[in-house]
Design a protein around this motif. Structure first.
Motif, PDB file in Angstrom:
ATOM      1  N   ALA A 120       4.747  14.078   8.499  1.00 33.70           N
ATOM      2  CA  ALA A 120       4.530  14.346   7.076  1.00 33.70           C
ATOM      3  C   ALA A 120       3.159  14.952   6.818  1.00 33.70           C
ATOM      4  O   ALA A 120       2.902  15.452   5.708  1.00 33.70           O
ATOM      5  CB  ALA A 120       4.677  13.053   6.271  1.00 33.70           C
ATOM      6  N   MET A 121       2.282  14.909   7.830  1.00 37.97           N
ATOM      7  CA  MET A 121       0.932  15.440   7.673  1.00 37.97           C
ATOM      8  C   MET A 121       0.324  15.615   9.049  1.00 37.97           C
ATOM      9  O   MET A 121       0.900  15.201  10.065  1.00 37.97           O
ATOM     10  CB  MET A 121       0.073  14.476   6.841  1.00 37.97           C
ATOM     11  CG  MET A 121      -0.100  13.120   7.489  1.00 37.97           C
ATOM     12  SD  MET A 121      -1.061  11.987   6.480  1.00 37.97           S
ATOM     13  CE  MET A 121      -1.038  10.536   7.541  1.00 37.97           C
ATOM     14  N   THR A 122      -0.856  16.218   9.074  1.00 40.25           N
ATOM     15  CA  THR A 122      -1.568  16.393  10.343  1.00 40.25           C
ATOM     16  C   THR A 122      -2.543  15.242  10.561  1.00 40.25           C
ATOM     17  O   THR A 122      -2.846  14.472   9.636  1.00 40.25           O
ATOM     18  CB  THR A 122      -2.364  17.707  10.339  1.00 40.25           C
ATOM     19  OG1 THR A 122      -3.439  17.588   9.384  1.00 40.25           O
ATOM     20  CG2 THR A 122      -1.472  18.886   9.995  1.00 40.25           C
ATOM     21  N   ALA A 123      -3.076  15.151  11.757  1.00 38.89           N
ATOM     22  CA  ALA A 123      -4.097  14.133  12.044  1.00 38.89           C
ATOM     23  C   ALA A 123      -5.335  14.362  11.195  1.00 38.89           C
ATOM     24  O   ALA A 123      -5.980  13.397  10.758  1.00 38.89           O
ATOM     25  CB  ALA A 123      -4.446  14.156  13.532  1.00 38.89           C
ATOM     26  N   ALA A 161      -3.573  -2.193   7.036  1.00 26.62           N
ATOM     27  CA  ALA A 161      -2.478  -1.661   6.219  1.00 26.62           C
ATOM     28  C   ALA A 161      -2.562  -0.146   6.115  1.00 26.62           C
ATOM     29  O   ALA A 161      -1.553   0.566   6.244  1.00 26.62           O
ATOM     30  CB  ALA A 161      -2.509  -2.299   4.828  1.00 26.62           C
ATOM     31  N   LEU A 162      -3.765   0.365   5.891  1.00 26.66           N
ATOM     32  CA  LEU A 162      -3.940   1.808   5.774  1.00 26.66           C
ATOM     33  C   LEU A 162      -3.588   2.499   7.081  1.00 26.66           C
ATOM     34  O   LEU A 162      -2.909   3.547   7.091  1.00 26.66           O
ATOM     35  CB  LEU A 162      -5.380   2.122   5.364  1.00 26.66           C
ATOM     36  CG  LEU A 162      -5.716   3.598   5.135  1.00 26.66           C
ATOM     37  CD1 LEU A 162      -4.870   4.185   4.018  1.00 26.66           C
ATOM     38  CD2 LEU A 162      -7.208   3.751   4.805  1.00 26.66           C
ATOM     39  N   ALA A 163      -4.024   1.927   8.194  1.00 27.33           N
ATOM     40  CA  ALA A 163      -3.698   2.517   9.491  1.00 27.33           C
ATOM     41  C   ALA A 163      -2.198   2.538   9.719  1.00 27.33           C
ATOM     42  O   ALA A 163      -1.637   3.534  10.211  1.00 27.33           O
ATOM     43  CB  ALA A 163      -4.398   1.728  10.606  1.00 27.33           C
ATOM     44  N   ARG A 164      -1.521   1.456   9.362  1.00 24.42           N
ATOM     45  CA  ARG A 164      -0.069   1.379   9.549  1.00 24.42           C
ATOM     46  C   ARG A 164       0.652   2.446   8.722  1.00 24.42           C
ATOM     47  O   ARG A 164       1.550   3.135   9.224  1.00 24.42           O
ATOM     48  CB  ARG A 164       0.434  -0.011   9.159  1.00 24.42           C
ATOM     49  CG  ARG A 164       1.919  -0.250   9.364  1.00 24.42           C
ATOM     50  CD  ARG A 164       2.246  -0.517  10.807  1.00 24.42           C
ATOM     51  NE  ARG A 164       1.546  -1.694  11.282  1.00 24.42           N
ATOM     52  CZ  ARG A 164       1.979  -2.967  11.115  1.00 24.42           C
ATOM     53  NH1 ARG A 164       3.112  -3.193  10.468  1.00 24.42           N
ATOM     54  NH2 ARG A 164       1.280  -3.963  11.597  1.00 24.42           N
ATOM     55  N   VAL A 165       0.239   2.599   7.478  1.00 19.25           N
ATOM     56  CA  VAL A 165       0.881   3.590   6.607  1.00 19.25           C
ATOM     57  C   VAL A 165       0.650   4.998   7.142  1.00 19.25           C
ATOM     58  O   VAL A 165       1.585   5.811   7.245  1.00 19.25           O
ATOM     59  CB  VAL A 165       0.352   3.461   5.163  1.00 19.25           C
ATOM     60  CG1 VAL A 165       0.825   4.624   4.302  1.00 19.25           C
ATOM     61  CG2 VAL A 165       0.810   2.139   4.556  1.00 19.25           C
ATOM     62  N   LEU A 166      -0.584   5.308   7.501  1.00 19.36           N
ATOM     63  CA  LEU A 166      -0.880   6.653   7.983  1.00 19.36           C
ATOM     64  C   LEU A 166      -0.186   6.935   9.314  1.00 19.36           C
ATOM     65  O   LEU A 166       0.272   8.062   9.553  1.00 19.36           O
ATOM     66  CB  LEU A 166      -2.393   6.831   8.113  1.00 19.36           C
ATOM     67  CG  LEU A 166      -3.180   6.778   6.792  1.00 19.36           C
ATOM     68  CD1 LEU A 166      -4.679   6.899   7.063  1.00 19.36           C
ATOM     69  CD2 LEU A 166      -2.718   7.850   5.816  1.00 19.36           C
ATOM     70  N   ASP A 167      -0.095   5.934  10.169  1.00 18.21           N
ATOM     71  CA  ASP A 167       0.618   6.121  11.438  1.00 18.21           C
ATOM     72  C   ASP A 167       2.092   6.452  11.191  1.00 18.21           C
ATOM     73  O   ASP A 167       2.669   7.300  11.888  1.00 18.21           O
ATOM     74  CB  ASP A 167       0.509   4.861  12.294  1.00 18.21           C
ATOM     75  CG  ASP A 167      -0.823   4.754  13.027  1.00 18.21           C
ATOM     76  OD1 ASP A 167      -1.504   5.793  13.165  1.00 18.21           O
ATOM     77  OD2 ASP A 167      -1.184   3.638  13.444  1.00 18.21           O
ATOM     78  N   GLU A 168       2.701   5.803  10.222  1.00 12.63           N
ATOM     79  CA  GLU A 168       4.110   6.090   9.918  1.00 12.63           C
ATOM     80  C   GLU A 168       4.279   7.515   9.400  1.00 12.63           C
ATOM     81  O   GLU A 168       5.233   8.210   9.763  1.00 12.63           O
ATOM     82  CB  GLU A 168       4.633   5.078   8.908  1.00 12.63           C
ATOM     83  CG  GLU A 168       4.808   3.678   9.480  1.00 12.63           C
ATOM     84  CD  GLU A 168       5.314   2.678   8.458  1.00 12.63           C
ATOM     85  OE1 GLU A 168       5.536   3.077   7.293  1.00 12.63           O
ATOM     86  OE2 GLU A 168       5.499   1.500   8.834  1.00 12.63           O
ATOM     87  N   LEU A 205       0.828  -1.199   0.000  1.00  9.82           N
ATOM     88  CA  LEU A 205       0.000   0.000   0.000  1.00  9.82           C
ATOM     89  C   LEU A 205       0.867   1.256   0.000  1.00  9.82           C
ATOM     90  O   LEU A 205       0.603   2.213  -0.738  1.00  9.82           O
ATOM     91  CB  LEU A 205      -0.929  -0.015   1.206  1.00  9.82           C
ATOM     92  CG  LEU A 205      -1.965   1.106   1.262  1.00  9.82           C
ATOM     93  CD1 LEU A 205      -2.878   1.066   0.043  1.00  9.82           C
ATOM     94  CD2 LEU A 205      -2.798   0.977   2.533  1.00  9.82           C
ATOM     95  N   ALA A 206       1.926   1.256   0.808  1.00 11.13           N
ATOM     96  CA  ALA A 206       2.820   2.418   0.859  1.00 11.13           C
ATOM     97  C   ALA A 206       3.509   2.640  -0.481  1.00 11.13           C
ATOM     98  O   ALA A 206       3.671   3.785  -0.926  1.00 11.13           O
ATOM     99  CB  ALA A 206       3.854   2.227   1.966  1.00 11.13           C
ATOM    100  N   GLU A 207       3.924   1.556  -1.137  1.00 16.69           N
ATOM    101  CA  GLU A 207       4.560   1.694  -2.445  1.00 16.69           C
ATOM    102  C   GLU A 207       3.591   2.245  -3.486  1.00 16.69           C
ATOM    103  O   GLU A 207       3.986   3.017  -4.367  1.00 16.69           O
ATOM    104  CB  GLU A 207       5.134   0.348  -2.881  1.00 16.69           C
ATOM    105  CG  GLU A 207       6.353  -0.062  -2.086  1.00 16.69           C
ATOM    106  CD  GLU A 207       6.726  -1.532  -2.259  1.00 16.69           C
ATOM    107  OE1 GLU A 207       7.741  -1.942  -1.658  1.00 16.69           O
ATOM    108  OE2 GLU A 207       6.006  -2.253  -2.971  1.00 16.69           O
TER     109      GLU A 207
END
Length: 375
Positions: A348-351, A335-342, A300-302
Motif C-alpha cells: 500500500a506504500m513504500t518503505a 502498534a504503529l509498527a504493526r500497522v505500518l508493517d501490514e 490505531l488502524a481504525e
C-alpha cells in the motif's frame, strides 16, 4: 518497521507522576480509571494494563518479563518511587512532554521534576476550567467574572503551549457554535457563584460559563485540547462522543487554531472523521492504547482509516504512575509498527512512506501544532 523503536516521541498530553511510596491498593487504583477498588478477591493486575505492566515495565526495573505482581511491587519499593520513575520515564525516549497542570491529586510532582526525571522538555497546558474555578475561589464578583476569565486566560497563554477543556465531564460536548453574550455570561455567573457558595465547592459545570471559557481560549490562538471518549466515572460516556462537536467545529472561523481531540476511544472512528473533514482538527488515541492491550494496533488502524497522517498525534495520557507514561510509549510504538508493517506487506506504500508517516505521528505533527523546536 524496526525504526519505530528508536523514534523520539513528543508526548502531547500527559500529567505529573506521584513520587511518594504507594501500597498495593494505592498502586492498583491508579492503574484504572475507576474511583473505587474492585470487589474483594479481584486485582487490577488482572486487566490489560496490569498484564502490560508485568510484561513491559518489569524488565526496566531489572526483573524478568511477566514478573509476579508482588515481585514487581517489591522491586519498585526497593528502588524507591523516584528512581523507578526515572528509569521508566527515561526509557520512553520522549523529547517533549505537554503537561496538563490542572488535575489535582495528592503527591503529584512539579512539572520541573517531571522534566528532570524524564530527560525531556516540559511544556504547560492550561486547563481552562481550573482557571475559572481559581477566579471564583478568589472572590471575584459575578459582574466581573466574564472579563476576568478573558484576562486570566490571556495571561496564561503567554506561558502555555495549549489550553485544555474537560467540558465532556462537566456539560457534555454539545458546545454552542457561537460564544454567549456578555449579558448571558453575567447571569450565568450570578447563578453559578451563588450555587458554589451554597455547596462550598467551586466546580465549573455551568454550560454558559464553559462555553464562554472555550470560545475565549480559542480566540487567543493557542491549540485547544478537548477531552473526548473514555474517562473516569465522573463522565457520562455518550456525552463525550466527539461527533457532538460537529456544529461547533463547523462554525469556527478558518483561522481558528488547532482543536485536538484527546483519547477518543471508543469513538475514535468518529474523531477520525472529524479530522478528515475539518482541517483544524487533530486526534490522538492516548489512554486507549494502554487499556486495550493487544488490540492497540486495531484501534490505531481504525483511526487511520480516515484520519489524515498529518492529523494524528502521539500521547500517553500518563497520570500519577510513571508506568503509564512508559506503557504509552512502548505500546504505541508497537502498534504503529504493526500497522505500518501490514500496509507494507499489502504494497500500500513504500518503505520511505512508512518512515515518513512514523515521523509525522511520533513527533513532527506535534512540533508543528504546538510550535516546538526540535530537541
Amino acid at each position: 518497521m524496526d525504526e519505530t523503536a528508536d523514534l523520539p516521541l513528543v508526548d502531547q498530553h500527559c500529567h505529573p507522576v506521584v513520587l511518594e511510596p504507594l501500597d498495593r491498593a494505592g498502586f492498583e487504583l491508579l492503574l484504572t480509571e475507576a474511583h473505587e477498588p474492585g470487589p474483594a478477591g479481584t486485582s487490577q493486575f488482572d486487566t490489560q494494563v496490569g498484564l502490560a505492566v508485568r510484561r513491559w515495565c518489569a524488565p526496566v526495573l531489572g526483573l524478568e518479563a511477566h514478573a509476579d505482581p508482588d515481585a514487581y511491587l517489591t522491586r519498585r519499593a526497593e528502588l524507591g518511587p523516584r528512581e523507578a520513575a526515572r528509569l521508566l520515564l527515561g526509557a520512553c525516549r520522549t523529547s517533549d512532554l505537554l503537561v496538563d497542570t490542572g488535575l489535582r491529586h495528592p503527591g503529584l510532582c512539579e512539572p520541573a521534576e517531571l522534566a528532570g526525571l524524564s530527560g525531556g522538555r516540559v511544556h504547560e497546558v492550561t486547563r481552562i476550567e481550573a482557571v475559572v474555578e481559581e477566579l471564583a475561589a478568589s472572590g471575584v464578583e459575578a459582574a466581573a467574572l466574564g472579563p476576568a476569565v478573558a484576562d486570566a486566560l490571556a495571561d496564561r497563554a503567554a506561558r502555555s503551549v495549549a489550553f485544555k477543556t474537560v467540558a465532556a465531564y462537566r456539560v457534555g460536548l454539545e458546545l454552542p457554535a457561537d460564544p454567549p453574550s456578555s449579558a448571558d455570561v453575567r447571569r450565568a455567573a450570578d447563578r453559578w457563584l451563588t450555587d458554589c457558595e451554597w455547596k462550598d465547592r467551586y466546580r465549573l459545570d455551568d454550560p454558559t460559563l464553559v462555553a464562554h471559557a472555550v470560545h475565549t481560549s480559542l480566540s487567543l490562538g493557542l491549540p485547544l485540547q478537548v477531552h473526548t471518549g473514555y474517562g473516569d466515572p465522573d463522565l457520562t460516556l455518550h456525552r463525550a462522543d466527539p461527533s457532538l462537536l460537529t456544529p461547533f467545529l463547523r462554525a469556527l472561523p478558518p483561522a481558528t487554531g488547532p482543536v485536538v481531540l484527546l483519547h477518543c476511544y471508543p469513538y475514535h472512528r468518529q474523531a477520525a472523521y472529524l479530522a478528515n473533514v475539518f482541517p483544524q482538527v487533530l486526534v490522538d488515541v492516548s489512554l486507549a492504547v494502554n487499556h486495550v492491550g493487544p488490540r492497540g494496533p486495531a484501534v490505531l488502524a481504525e483511526t487511520l482509516e480516515l484520519a489524515p497522517f498529518g492529523s494524528l498525534l502521539y500521547a500517553s495520557d500518563g497520570f500519577a504512575l510513571a508506568e503509564l507514561h512508559h506503557l504509552g510509549a512502548v505500546l504505541f510504538r508497537r502498534a504503529l509498527a504493526r500497522v505500518l508493517d501490514e500496509w507494507l506487506a499489502d504494497d500500500a506504500m513504500t518503505a520511505d512512506d512508512a518512515r515518513r508517516i512514523a515521523r509525522l505521528v511520533a513527533h513532527d505533527n506535534a512540533r508543528r501544532t504546538y510550535h516546538l523546536e526540535p530537541s
